[in-house]
Motif scaffolding. Structure first.
Motif, short mmCIF file in Angstrom:
data_model
loop_
_atom_site.label_atom_id
_atom_site.label_comp_id
_atom_site.label_asym_id
_atom_site.label_seq_id
_atom_site.Cartn_x
_atom_site.Cartn_y
_atom_site.Cartn_z
N SER A 386 36.07 37.46 -55.23
CA SER A 386 35.19 38.06 -54.22
C SER A 386 35.79 39.35 -53.72
O SER A 386 37.01 39.57 -53.76
N SER A 387 34.91 40.25 -53.27
CA SER A 387 35.32 41.54 -52.73
C SER A 387 35.00 41.59 -51.25
O SER A 387 33.93 41.12 -50.81
N ALA A 388 35.93 42.15 -50.46
CA ALA A 388 35.72 42.24 -49.01
C ALA A 388 34.65 43.26 -48.66
O ALA A 388 34.09 43.22 -47.56
N ASP A 389 34.33 44.17 -49.58
CA ASP A 389 33.30 45.18 -49.33
C ASP A 389 32.60 45.49 -50.64
O ASP A 389 33.05 46.32 -51.43
N THR A 390 31.49 44.79 -50.89
CA THR A 390 30.77 44.95 -52.16
C THR A 390 30.03 46.27 -52.26
O THR A 390 29.55 46.62 -53.33
N VAL A 421 39.94 48.16 -50.59
CA VAL A 421 39.14 46.94 -50.53
C VAL A 421 40.01 45.77 -50.99
O VAL A 421 40.68 45.85 -52.02
N VAL A 422 40.01 44.68 -50.23
CA VAL A 422 40.76 43.48 -50.59
C VAL A 422 39.90 42.61 -51.50
O VAL A 422 38.74 42.34 -51.20
N ILE A 423 40.50 42.18 -52.61
CA ILE A 423 39.82 41.31 -53.57
C ILE A 423 40.55 39.98 -53.58
O ILE A 423 41.77 39.92 -53.67
N THR A 424 39.78 38.89 -53.51
CA THR A 424 40.36 37.55 -53.40
C THR A 424 40.04 36.71 -54.63
O THR A 424 38.91 36.73 -55.12
N ALA A 425 41.04 35.99 -55.12
CA ALA A 425 40.86 35.01 -56.18
C ALA A 425 41.11 33.65 -55.58
O ALA A 425 42.23 33.36 -55.13
#
Length: 438
Positions: A386-390, A421-425
């Motif tokens: 997921s991306s914190a700012d798509t 932008v923070v990306i989460t796995a």
């Protein structure tokens, strides 16, 4: 390689404008339009300018806002005008689609003709909105692969790519394919997709990609040689060649490579029949994921995997397996499924710069509590990204399935430089984060 709709990324050709907003009526009971704005395909609504590329059609939408807050796409009701049609034309449903008699591009479709700048204006009632369109030539227009070696009875998919202001993009949806000199006794090629079927040994044939109605020199002589040769042997290779074990609940990609009589090779992963000696422990997935094996339960001994290739018969419209051909069988490989509990996820790279419009490949590694020889494994396909700012960066997630493209992040073509932008796995047992700066 089988054709993939995922790869055909450039969707600029619009015969009829696609509605991205509801075309609400909005008129009546004292409700009236209060403003209009233009929305470029893949761009920002109300932008002062947008980019376009010679021969790569795109489109604009006229968005009308009403006094009650309702919004709608009124492109089909607007009158469109280009200040410099020698650079870019705009359709009022009056520009014919090349090669399709009686068909016309929808209103708001842009046909870039040559490098230059033009102002496009859309007028609806008393409302008028304009945008500057800057047209440049694509560079490095090429066919991928640059040379195709096809096994007799096999398929090979060609694609057309170009660099658009430094960002590589697929433009397959606009291309028409043919051989410069046809020879159906050696190979056929599908005009709409570039899918080649090898018929008999021969070649080279010159595969050509063209865009209907396009006369720009950058698209001239875009060809690739195609050779057809009998298949001599087939071999399987594993994605995780450094280990013989696969953790239960995860997958591994198996690649089937054919060696042709001319010494060249072809990836036949999408065209072989895979088999497992114990499908209760390790099974091959189906459909577009068919070369992925899934470990479903622990096994005490290695599971044997193999694959076979049978010739394909094509009539130009469809392909079937030749029942009279002798299959080519690959030597077996083995994988042992082992149990384990995921305890930690790490993402690499930890931080990265990504240019507007460019992509970034992210990798997720899982650390397990297990008896496996190697307690870590690539689980990129098994986490939810997921991306914190798509609006700035999007990232492909697994969407509940084993997605081969999971972990591919892409920055918006209009992303503001310097934004992070923070990306989460994430997994049910562990979570990790990385960041991408545009």
């Amino acid at each position: 390689m089988m054709p993939s709709s995922l790869r055909r990324g450039f969707q600029g050709l619009a015969v009829a404008s696609a509605l991205m907003l509801s075309a609400c009526g909005g008129v009546g009971d004292g409700i009236e339009p209060v403003k209009s704005s233009l929305l470029p395909l893949g761009g920002v609504e109300g932008a002062a300018s947008t980019k376009a590329y010679t021969c790569l059609n795109t489109s604009l939408q006229l968005v009308v806002t009403f006094s009650n807050g309702a919004r709608g796409d009124f492109s089909s009701r607007a009158v469109w005008r280009s200040s410099n049609p020698e650079f870019v034309k705009v359709s009022n449903a009056d520009l014919p689609v090349p090669g399709q008699e009686g068909s016309f591009y929808g209103r708001g479709v842009l046909i870039p003709v040559a490098a230059g700048t033009s102002t496009i204006t859309a007028k609806y009632l008393d409302f008028s909105s304009s945008i500057q369109v800057v047209v440049t030539d694509p560079t490095n227009v090429r066919i991928i692969p640059a040379e195709a070696d096809v096994a007799v009875g096999a398929l090979s998919d060609l694609s057309l790519s170009a660099d658009l202001d430094g960002v590589t993009g697929a433009i397959d949806s606009l291309a028409t394919w043919s051989f410069v000199t046809a020879n159906d006794s050696v190979a056929t090629i599908a005009s709409a997709t570039g899918l080649i079927t090898g018929v008999a040994e021969g070649g080279p044939l010159s595969a050509k990609a063209s865009i209907p109605g396009c006369t720009a020199s950058v698209f001239s002589n875009v060809t690739a040689p195609v050779n057809v040769s009998p298949l001599s042997s087939l071999a399987l290779t594993k994605e995780f060649n450094d280990r013989s074990q696969l953790l239960v609940g995860t997958t591994e990609r198996i690649t089937a490579t054919g060696t042709l009589a001319n010494g060249k090779t072809q990836d036949l992963s999408g065209q072989v029949t895979f088999t497992s000696s114990d499908s209760a422990s390790i099974t091959f997935l189906v459909g577009s994921l068919r070369n992925l094996v899934f470990a479903s339960k622990e096994a005490a001994s290695p599971i044997d995997l193999t694959a076979s290739f049978s010739y394909t018969i094509s009539d130009g419209d469809s392909s079937t397996t030749d029942p009279t051909s002798t299959p080519v069988v690959a030597p077996k490989i083995s994988i042992t499924p082992v149990a384990g509990t995921l305890s930690k996820v790490t993402v690499s790279p930890v931080t990265s710069d990504i240019a507007p419009g460019a992509t970034l490949v992210l990798k997720a590694t899982g650390e397990y509590t297990t008896t496996a020889t190697i307690p870590t494994q690539d689980i990129t396909r098994h986490v939810t990204w997921s991306s914190a700012d798509t609006t700035l960066v999007t990232v492909q997630t697994n969407s509940g399935t084993v997605n081969p493209l999971a972990g591919v992040a892409q920055a918006s073509s209009t992303a503001e430089t310097g934004k992070t932008v923070v990306i989460t796995a994430a997994n049910s047992n562990a979570t990790a984060q990385t960041s991408a700066t545009s």
